[in-house]
Every structure is written in C-alpha cells, then in structure tokens.
Design an enzyme around this catalytic site. Structure first.
Site, PDB file in Angstrom:
ATOM      1  N   HIS A  37       0.834  -1.204   0.000  1.00 31.87           N
ATOM      2  CA  HIS A  37       0.000   0.000   0.000  1.00 31.87           C
ATOM      3  C   HIS A  37       0.869   1.255   0.000  1.00 31.87           C
ATOM      4  CE1 HIS A  37      -3.603  -2.346   0.598  1.00 31.87           C
ATOM      5  NE2 HIS A  37      -4.301  -1.243   0.451  1.00 31.87           N
ATOM      6  N   LYS A 102      -9.944  -7.440   8.327  1.00 34.71           N
ATOM      7  CA  LYS A 102     -10.642  -7.648   9.601  1.00 34.71           C
ATOM      8  C   LYS A 102     -10.507  -6.400  10.451  1.00 34.71           C
ATOM      9  CE  LYS A 102      -6.673  -9.860  11.871  1.00 34.71           C
ATOM     10  NZ  LYS A 102      -6.244  -9.090  13.035  1.00 34.71           N
TER      11      LYS A 102
END
Lengths: 182, 280
Positions: A37, A102
C-alpha cells in the site's frame, strides 16, 4: 442473507448487500498489505502508473505463509484493515470497489466507501487454513522483493466473507456489538 | 555440570516452531470447544465452528493455523548446573527459528529495522527472555506472537490511589479498544506491579499459562473470574461480530512494586494462543 457474487465487483450488485450479510466471492482478487500500500501510494503521488488496475477490483489485506509443493498458497487469513486506512480512501476514489480484511475502519474510510458506492468485507481472522482452500491460483504480479507483502493475483472460489461496512456506511462491528453488550 | 549441545537445542527449537504453527495445545482446544457451547449468538457459534474446522485442516494438511506465524518469543529457564557446548545459546535458538520457519513453510514476518523495514527473510531474530534457575535442566517455552493482537496491547502506569478499580478499568478499556482487531475470542494476559518492563513481561508470560488455569493467589483468582465475565459482557464476540464469548481466559501475574507505583500491562493474544514447552 446469503449471497454469491463475482469479482471484479459490479456496483449495482454490491449496493444490494447490507452489513451482516454472508457472501461467497468467486473470481479474481488482489492481495496487498502495509508495504505494498505504501509503495502504491507513493507511486500514485509521483504520478506513476500503479501495478494493478484498481477499477472495480477487490484488494484482500493478506500476506500468506509460503505454499508447500503442489499448492497455490499457504495459510491465507486477513490482516487488520485499519493499518491501510491511511491509503484506502485514495484508492477507493481511484476506482477500487472492495476491501477484505478484519477489524474496524476509520471515519474517512467509511466516508470514501459511501462516496464511491464501495464495500468492506470481513474474513474471519485466524482462519488461515480454511481460507487457503478457497484460493485456487495465486501469482505474484508486483513488488516481488516484498516477500509475503508482494502483490498477488488470486483466483478464489466461494470465499466466505461477511459484509462489515456496506455501501451506505452501515458498520456491522457497531451494530452487532451493541446487540450483545450488557 | 550437565552438558547440552547447541545442535540439540537448535534441533529442538526447529521442531517447536513447526509444532506451534500447526497445532494448539489441548487446553486451548478444550476451551474453544467450551466457547462454542457457551456462545449464544448464531453467527458467533458459526465462527467458532469455523475456527475448529480451521484447526482440523491445519493439522491434517499442515497449513499454519494462521498466516501470521508470529515473531518467535522464547522464555528460557537455564539450570545453573547446565553447560551449553558448541556455541552461544542465543545463536542456537536463532538457528532453530531460521530452520523451523524455512523448513516448515512458515511466514517470515520480521524486519531488520523498525524504520527501514527490510524483511530479514528467515524470521530471526527471536525475542529471548532468559532466567537462570537452580538445577541441571534447560526448559524452553516458545510462544509465537501474531501482531494483530500484539498491536492492541497496552501498558499504563497507574497511581497507587487508583487501586484495584483502576486495574479493572485498564483491562476492560484495553479489551474494548482492541475489539475485532485482536481476533477474538482472545486470551488476555495481565501483569500488575513490578516496574515498566516487568509488568509487560509478566503480561506476556501470563499468556503461556495453561489456558483457563487460575492464579494461586485467591484475590487474583477472583479478579481473573470477574474480568472474564465483564469482558464477555462487552458484546464483541467471536471475530468481533457480536456475541457473548469475547475472551477465553484472563491470566494475571503480580509482582512487588515501588511505594509510588502501580504499573498495569495488558497483552492480548488472539484465539490462536500458541505455546509449546520442551525440557531438555
């Protein structure tokens, strides 16, 4: 409710999904976590091309364990999504439609989900052996030097996930906890 | 002096790494089964079943329980009558980790520097806590630690006036903040007293206790039971998707402290509370 959906995602389809729905994803998705990222974000800042086309795609926040011989991948459960919160709104604005991870997300991510008609799915953390079995093919397509953090293209069949934040911004982590909180 | 060779230690550590990544200890398996029976939320029950299926697949197909096979944390108790031969103890441990994580297809999750973040490629170095104890044995406990839950851990330096209520507040707040990120149902390790690093070390060590076994100090045992009940009232539930089983156990260790202090550390572990102990 239970749904079967295809990846890459179609906006009309995901707009029907609501927080708490159980969804099975089939199709092509990509993996990227912290280091990928950061590198993609810096590439975008420099005006460089990204290694994957984000349009309509799902990014699974996951760094697998190595594959044994004859298998596409090792253990492959989700990592904590909030570490990607710094980058996710930009990628959603660039066309990314789905995220699998999550845990809770920031308000900026929620706003970007609503703004773009996107979606955040939760996979069960620590169920890496089960999730390994729904991944039929895996190929490193960028940032090979990052090892487990490289970007991979996955072909998944009936990957079990739960809608955590839907396209309207409803958040299952808030709704469900309130229901059972004493 | 009893001699133990580095080769023997390395061999043993290698096996322990592979064992811990694929199999939970019987105490953890039992407590997960009990959790499934206790959980009232339908989705929570389904997730707990999924975790049990996951354990079965992990052991059968040799796929790690979780892809985060952790940073290798060791508690070593070295008998003072043991002579380690053929090299350094820490080198032998790190060689075992290197081999275990490579031969066992475990994930290499360690970077060589916290800021330049280049992966070391072999999951070393390990984190090694060593105590010298009486006797001629070497007792090695490995507790590979995933960072989803590690990141949600906290240490707070309370004032003595905060007392037991202050301690309870820190534990509950920490678990509530951790919520779904720490992969509940979790095991909560707590260290109360000592100094800054002693409290943190006790919290980590408490996670290696047989799950659900209580402290031998009566008031600490009561505190563990009360905290478990209150944590489960938070409603976080399995995978944070709502339910009545948020924690499987609360383990608290205490130590004498300074007249001016009351350190409290809370180290959270996910449902994959992996630990293996071997005595040589």
């Amino acid at each position: 409710m239970e749904y079967q959906i295809q990846a890459p995602l179609i906006e009309e389809e995901i707009r029907q999904l609501r927080a708490g729905d159980y969804v099975y994803i089939t199709g092509t998705i990509y993996t990227a976590r912290d280091a990928a990222h950061k590198r993609m974000f810096e590439a975008w800042q420099q005006g460089e091309a990204l290694p994957i086309d984000l349009q309509g795609n799902v990014i699974y926040y996951m760094g697998p364990s190595p594959a044994r011989e004859g298998r596409p991948i090792g253990s492959a459960g989700p990592t904590t999504a909030s570490r990607m919160d710094k980058y996710a709104p930009t990628f959603l604005d660039l066309g990314q439609k789905g995220m699998i991870g999550k845990g809770r997300r920031s308000s900026q991510v929620k706003e970007a989900i609503v703004r773009n008609g996107a979606i955040y799915f939760a996979a069960v953390g620590g169920a890496g052996a089960i999730l390994s079995q729904v991944i039929k093919e895996a190929e490193v397509i960028a940032y090979d030097d990052l090892g487990t953090e490289a970007i991979r293209r996955l072909r998944v069949e009936k990957m079990p996930v739960i809608v955590a934040i839907d396209s309207q911004g409803n958040d299952i982590y808030e709704i469900a906890q309130q229901e059972y909180r004493k | 002096m009893r001699e133990i060779s580095c080769g023997e230690i390395t061999e043993c550590i290698c096996k322990m790494c592979i064992q811990a990544a694929h199999f939970l200890s019987p105490d953890m398996e039992d407590i997960l089964q009990q959790a499934k029976e206790k959980e009232i939320a339908p989705l929570g029950k389904q997730i707990l079943q999924q975790l049990q299926d996951n354990l079965e697949i992990a052991g059968r197909d040799m796929i790690p329980i979780c892809q985060d096979t952790g940073m290798a944390v060791f508690f070593l108790e070295v008998g003072q009558e043991v002579h380690i031969t053929g090299g350094g103890l820490e080198d032998a441990v790190n060689e075992g980790v290197r081999r275990g994580y490579t031969e066992g297809y475990l994930r290499k999750s360690v970077v060589r520097d916290p800021l330049d973040r280049v992966n070391t490629g072999d999951n070393t170095p390990a984190i090694i806590h060593t105590r010298i104890v009486p006797g001629d044995k070497l007792c090695m406990t490995l507790a590979p630690k995933g960072f989803g839950s590690e990141n949600m851990s906290r240490i707070v330096m309370l004032k003595p006036a905060d007392g037991i209520e202050g301690v309870k507040k820190v534990i509950l707040e920490t678990v509530d903040l951790a919520g779904p990120n720490a992969c509940p149902p979790m095991v909560v390790g707590v260290g109360v007293g000592g100094d800054f690093e002693k409290a943190a070390l006790m919290a980590k060590h408490a996670l290696t206790r047989e799950t659900g076994k209580h402290s031998e100090i009566p008031y600490v045992e009561e505190l563990e039971k009360e905290m478990l009940a209150k944590i489960n009232d938070l409603g976080i539930g399995p995978a944070g998707l709502g339910g009545t089983v948020t924690a499987l156990a609360v383990h608290i260790e205490t130590y004498p402290t300074h007249i001016a202090g009351l350190p409290v550390a809370v180290n959270i572990c996910c449902h994959a509370n992996r630990h293996v102990t071997v005595e040589l």
